[in-house]
Design a protein around this motif. Structure first.
Motif, short mmCIF file in Angstrom:
data_model
loop_
_atom_site.label_atom_id
_atom_site.label_comp_id
_atom_site.label_asym_id
_atom_site.label_seq_id
_atom_site.Cartn_x
_atom_site.Cartn_y
_atom_site.Cartn_z
N HIS A 122 -5.02 16.00 -4.53
CA HIS A 122 -5.99 15.51 -3.78
C HIS A 122 -6.22 15.69 -2.00
O HIS A 122 -7.10 15.30 -1.24
CB HIS A 122 -6.79 13.77 -4.07
N GLN A 147 -0.07 1.43 -9.91
CA GLN A 147 -1.60 1.63 -10.28
C GLN A 147 -1.75 0.55 -11.58
O GLN A 147 -2.59 0.97 -11.95
CB GLN A 147 -2.45 2.24 -10.30
N GLU A 165 3.71 5.23 -6.20
CA GLU A 165 2.42 4.97 -6.08
C GLU A 165 2.16 4.82 -7.59
O GLU A 165 1.07 4.18 -7.94
CB GLU A 165 1.20 6.24 -5.52
N ALA A 166 2.28 5.84 -9.07
CA ALA A 166 1.97 5.87 -10.06
C ALA A 166 1.65 4.21 -10.68
O ALA A 166 1.31 3.62 -11.58
CB ALA A 166 2.30 6.88 -10.47
N PRO A 216 -4.52 9.35 -7.20
CA PRO A 216 -5.40 8.00 -8.05
C PRO A 216 -4.34 8.13 -9.50
O PRO A 216 -4.12 9.39 -9.67
CB PRO A 216 -6.45 8.57 -7.81
N VAL A 217 -4.67 6.90 -10.54
CA VAL A 217 -4.16 7.24 -12.13
C VAL A 217 -5.01 7.28 -12.58
O VAL A 217 -6.32 6.43 -12.44
CB VAL A 217 -3.54 6.39 -12.39
N VAL A 218 -5.56 8.24 -13.14
CA VAL A 218 -7.10 7.92 -14.43
C VAL A 218 -7.46 8.59 -15.48
O VAL A 218 -5.39 8.24 -16.61
CB VAL A 218 -7.88 9.55 -13.44
N ASP A 262 1.03 -1.18 -0.19
CA ASP A 262 0.08 -0.07 -0.22
C ASP A 262 0.89 1.05 0.25
O ASP A 262 1.84 1.48 0.15
CB ASP A 262 -1.12 0.20 0.88
N LEU A 290 -1.79 11.06 -13.64
CA LEU A 290 -1.65 11.09 -11.94
C LEU A 290 -2.50 11.96 -11.33
O LEU A 290 -1.18 13.05 -11.51
CB LEU A 290 0.05 11.06 -11.55
N GLU A 291 -3.14 12.04 -10.57
CA GLU A 291 -3.87 13.36 -10.05
C GLU A 291 -2.59 13.20 -8.83
O GLU A 291 -3.34 12.51 -7.61
CB GLU A 291 -5.06 12.88 -9.96
N PRO A 321 -4.98 10.25 -1.49
CA PRO A 321 -5.20 9.31 -2.26
C PRO A 321 -4.01 10.45 -3.69
O PRO A 321 -3.99 11.08 -3.63
CB PRO A 321 -5.72 8.46 -3.20
N TYR A 324 5.31 8.98 -4.87
CA TYR A 324 4.16 9.07 -5.89
C TYR A 324 4.40 9.01 -6.97
O TYR A 324 3.81 8.29 -8.06
CB TYR A 324 3.13 10.09 -5.46
#
Length: 429
Positions: free
Chosen positions: A100, A232, A228-229, A85-87, A50, A96-97, A83, A225
């Motif tokens: 947040h 995902q 993290e990207a 998140p990858v959108v 995580d 990669l947002e 978070p 991050y």
């Protein structure tokens, strides 16, 4: 963790000292003497974790000899409470947002981690945080340090050159946060900060510390991050990954390159700038010729003399990489507007900085590659320009709506070091 001064390699400090000091002699940036390295199996293990656990492991690889793993994990957990998140945007491109967090910008990651690290190493010693911002750093730093014991925060920003909502987000706090609108551009603000750190009596008397990407703790936090990207993404997309980074002061790109250096699978990076294109011109011609800074839609990138570029060059030298492998692009305001409209038509509302990164990526992505661009700020932080360009209203997130009508508490000042020095000495402790 040992770090050395890029302008005086004989000056070496530990991580704790680098956090407290910010800059070295001759305004030199600190850089890790040794970089951790993860092999492919270790990377796979990290990517299966995580976000907080993985980030703690990465930070432990850098600073574990100074801060115990349990304490470090708690600090990371307290910093990274939101978070990234990858959108999916198109079949071969995702965003990669990074907006947040509490101030709706990527600077929340570095600002909050630095606040946690400084709280860990500073104890009860008084500290004055002095930083310059071209927009998002100010809010992230102000909120990260707001109300902390024994900490004063002084933020310089270019008067009239950031969006009104950006300004409202960090210039309405008060308390231990002091904001100063400087009559000049971001480079003028940054020059004043450097002068202050170069003044020994001021630096030592006020225990000055910088919380922008000059500070190594902010930079290390941003590495997390990028991992993290990639975590995902499906495994088949990781080996052909191209990342486009909207670049102003170049801290974000530096962090991405550090992630690659320690083992993260990234095929290549693209440094995407607006018309303040010192780096693209340098990469094209080999000549470093900063021009006067121009105001653009992507104002947080209105930087002609990017402070982190020496770290990029040092990393390429250390890794035996060629700068010719670094992609680059310059995107003007008109193209930025067209890009924002085109993406809005397919259901993705983005702000100007992300548009610059997307445009560079779309133009350079090859058929066998997968692209990722960084969304560094919430579109609503640039409400006026985004609404004007897209001809639609944007609802304000709560973080902005609750501050929209609050009065500004900023001071106004000429770009004069003597005036700044007097201000720093006389504001309440």
């Amino acid at each position: 963790m040992q770090l050395y001064n890029l302008k005086d390699n004989n000056e070496r400090v530990c991580f704790s000292q680098a956090i407290r000091q910010g800059l070295g002699r001759w305004q030199g940036l600190f850089f890790p003497l040794e970089l951790p390295s993860f092999d492919a199996d270790e990377i796979d293990t990290l990517l299966a974790m995580d976000f907080v656990t993985r980030s703690s492991k990465i930070m432990e690889a850098f600073v574990g000899d100074e801060i115990g793993s349990e304490r470090l994990h708690k600090r990371v957990e307290a910093a990274f409470t939101f978070p990234a998140p990858v959108v999916q945007v198109e079949d071969d491109i995702a965003c990669l947002e990074l907006f947040h967090g509490p101030t709706l910008a990527f600077k929340d990651f570095g600002g909050r981690f630095m606040a946690q690290m400084l709280a860990e190493v500073a104890g009860d010693k008084p500290v004055t945080i002095l930083t310059a911002t071209s927009g998002d750093t100010g809010a992230a730093v102000a909120h990260a340090f707001y109300g902390l014991k024994n900490v004063r925060v002084v933020i310089l920003y270019p008067k009239g050159k950031i969006s009104s909502l950006q300004e409202k987000l960090f210039c309405t706090l008060g308390g231990n946060v002091f904001t100063v609108a400087i009559e000049g551009d971001f480079d003028a603000c940054q020059a004043l900060v450097k002068q202050a750190f170069d003044d020994r009596s001021l630096r030592e008397g006020l225990h000055l510390n910088s919380a922008n990407s000059i500070n190594i703790s902010r930079l290390l936090a941003q590495i997390c991050y990028y991992f993290e990207a990639v975590a995902q993404l499906p495994k088949e997309k990781r080996q052909q990954l191209v990342i486009s980074v909207p670049s102003g002061n170049f801290g974000n790109l530096t962090a991405g390159l550090l992630a690659k250096a320690i083992g993260l699978p990234v095929k290549r990076f693209i440094a995407a700038t607006n018309v303040n294109d010192t780096v693209p011109r340098f990469l094209s011609s080999g000549e470093w010729k900063p021009n006067s800074t121009q105001a653009t839609l992507s104002n947080a990138m209105d930087v002609s003399q990017p402070n982190n570029w020496p770290r990029v060059e040092e990393l390429f030298r250390r890794q035996h990489w060629s700068l010719s492998e670094l992609g680059f692009a310059t995107v003007n305001d008109e193209t930025t507007k067209q890009t924002m409209k085109a993406l809005a038509n397919i259901g993705h509302v983005i702000e100007p900085h992300a548009a610059v990164a997307y445009r560079a990526l779309r133009d350079q992505l090859q058929p066998d590659e997968f692209g990722l661009f960084l969304g560094t700020a919430h579109p609503a932080k640039f409400q006026e320009s985004v609404e004007s360009i897209l001809e639609r209203e944007l609802p304000l997130p709560d973080e902005l709506a609750e501050r929209e009508m609050l009065p500004l508490l900023s001071y106004s000042m000429a770009a004069d070091f003597d005036k700044l020095s007097h201000f720093l000495i006389t504001i309440p402790h």
